[in-house]
Design an enzyme around this catalytic site. Structure first.
Site, PDB file in Angstrom:
ATOM      1  N   SER A 135       0.812  -1.222   0.000  1.00  0.00           N
ATOM      2  CA  SER A 135       0.000   0.000   0.000  1.00  0.00           C
ATOM      3  C   SER A 135       0.841   1.267   0.000  1.00  0.00           C
ATOM      4  O   SER A 135       1.911   1.327   0.623  1.00  0.00           O
ATOM      5  CB  SER A 135      -0.874   0.001   1.261  1.00  0.00           C
ATOM      6  N   GLU A 137       0.168   3.629   1.761  1.00  0.00           N
ATOM      7  CA  GLU A 137       0.231   4.039   3.171  1.00  0.00           C
ATOM      8  C   GLU A 137       1.624   3.790   3.751  1.00  0.00           C
ATOM      9  O   GLU A 137       1.999   4.397   4.754  1.00  0.00           O
ATOM     10  CB  GLU A 137      -0.786   3.249   4.000  1.00  0.00           C
ATOM     11  N   TYR A 158      -1.714   0.262  10.632  1.00  0.00           N
ATOM     12  CA  TYR A 158      -1.971  -0.375   9.327  1.00  0.00           C
ATOM     13  C   TYR A 158      -0.750  -0.229   8.416  1.00  0.00           C
ATOM     14  O   TYR A 158      -0.267  -1.198   7.832  1.00  0.00           O
ATOM     15  CB  TYR A 158      -3.209   0.263   8.673  1.00  0.00           C
TER      16      TYR A 158
END
Ligand code: NAP
Ligand code: GDD
Length: 350
Positions: A135, A137, A158
């Site tokens: 990701s 992220e 996460y």
């Protein structure tokens, strides 16, 4: 004459947004598709129900199996019985805000879940190709544009769990010679997006406000910048990564930057509404640490995979608003399958 069997894929997270589109794509390419689903007390397969046929029917190519990324022995027994050629690991606790509330569980599923799967592949001695849903992220606080060389600086449990999964995927590639790749995907959305992610939260609210069923929309940080693409195009990139000659990691993104405020404007405007009349602030939607800006450089995916996105954020907002308006309308006509209502599927025959 020897008969070649259809390629076989296992998808974890098949009931999610991406899993459902990937299952559609692979079935359309003639694959036999196996999906890992979690046992729940209610049905959780709404996004793939339109693909499902009774396994007793000849020619069925979609098979669902109970399992969970927290259960390593189950992953091994499943891999041993299915013997997939390709494994797509899409399962995760995927909500960033929720990962601050459930950090340990997020680490267990989003982080450790990946090594359980990789280790199960190794233990079973399976010769398969492995895709890891990494990701943007992971880049967190590192400023854009971000590409495959950009350092990671995760800003949530996460993001940190995804960094762990990224590195174990590379480690199994380098250490055991596995064909294991990371797709570093930037935000991608669709009418099947989970209802608590910001884009879908907005487009659902627009449909409900337009229908007179809602009068306010409570939001958090409107200044965050994201690179929002269209999920069906992103699952095509996943598949292409596993067809390439060499295993390597790729960024998948549109390269465009819009704020949450922009997405509000595109969505409300499309329905003929002024967003400022309806949107209110609620601090509960803020995160302890925010990711201010994610904008990807997908040049490598274009060069090596020939992958180029066509749907950009303004169009994405419009198609999601249209689908939510149609789904709301269809909810009053319960014989319509609202999941398949949209531009990617035939219109329901009524
Ligand atoms: P999603 O809609 O939230 O789907 C997540 C899937 O994982 C669901 O099928 C869910 O099952 C399953 N799952 C969750 N915990 C599990 C567990 N412990 N064991 C087995 N299955 C479990 O996510 P998505 O948007 O499709 O994203 C797919 C993957 O890409 C995720 O790993 C996500 O983190 C990653 N990713 C997404 C984006 C994006 O913008 N969408 C960008 C980059 C990376 P239930 O249906 O039972 O809940
Ligand atoms: N969810 C949500 N709800 N987000 C809000 C809200 C709100 O009410 N108001 C503002 N935001 C802001 C968030 O603070 C964030 O900056 C941005 O909108 C996007 O939030 P999400 O849609 O929840 O997505 P995300 O960027 O945090 O995470 C998604 O993309 C990642 C890839 O970059 C998820 O799909 C992750 O699984 C994925 O890895």
């Amino acid at each position: 004459m020897t008969e070649t069997r259809a390629k076989r894929a296992l998808i974890t997270g098949i009931t999610g947004q991406d899993g459902s589109y990937l299952a559609e794509l692979l079935l359309s390419k003639g694959y036999e598709v196996h999906g890992l689903i979690r046992r729940a007390s209610t049905f959780n397969t709404a996004r793939i129900d339109h693909l499902y046929t009774d396994p007793h029917v000849a020619g069925t190519r979609l098979f669902l199996h109970y399992g969970d990324l927290s259960d390593g022995s189950r992953l091994a027994t499943l891999l041993d019985s299915v013997k997939p050629d390709e494994v797509y690991n899409l399962a995760a606790q995927s909500h960033v805000r929720v990962s601050f509330d459930e950090p340990e569980y997020t680490g267990n599923s989003t982080g450790l879940g990946s090594i359980r799967l990789l280790e199960a592949i190794r233990m079973v001695g399976l010769d398969c190709r492995y895709y890891q849903a990494s990701s943007s992220e992971m880049f967190g606080a590192t400023p854009p544009p971000q590409n495959e060389e950009t350092p990671f600086y995760p800003r949530s449990p996460y993001g940190a769990a995804k960094v762990y999964s990224y590195w174990v995927t590379r480690n199994y590639r380098e250490g055991y010679g596995m064909f294991a790749v990371n797709g570093i995907l930037f935000n991608h959305e669709s009418p099947r997006r989970g209802e608590t992610f910001v884009t879908r939260k907005i487009t659902r609210a627009v449909a409900r406000i337009k229908a007179g069923q809602q009068s306010e929309l409570f939001m958090g940080n409107l200044d965050a910048v994201r690179d929002w693409g269209y999920a069906p195009e992103y699952v095509e990139a996943m598949w292409r990564m596993l067809q390439h000659d060499e295993p390597t990691d790729y960024v998948v993104a549109t390269g465009t930057d819009y704020t949450v405020r922009d997405f509000l404007q595109f969505s409300f405007e499309h329905a003929g509404l002024d967003w400022e009349k309806y949107v209110r602030f609620d601090e509960r939607y803020l995160r302890p640490t925010e990711v201010d800006a994610l904008v990807g450089d997908a040049g490598k995916a274009e060069r090596l995979l020939g992958w180029v996105p066509t749907v950009k954020t303004p169009e994405l907002a419009r198609l999601m608003v249209d689908a939510d308006i149609e789904a709301l309308d269809a909810a009053g006509r319960p014989w319509i399958d609202t999941v398949t209502v949209g531009p990617w599927a035939p219109a329901p025959q009524i």
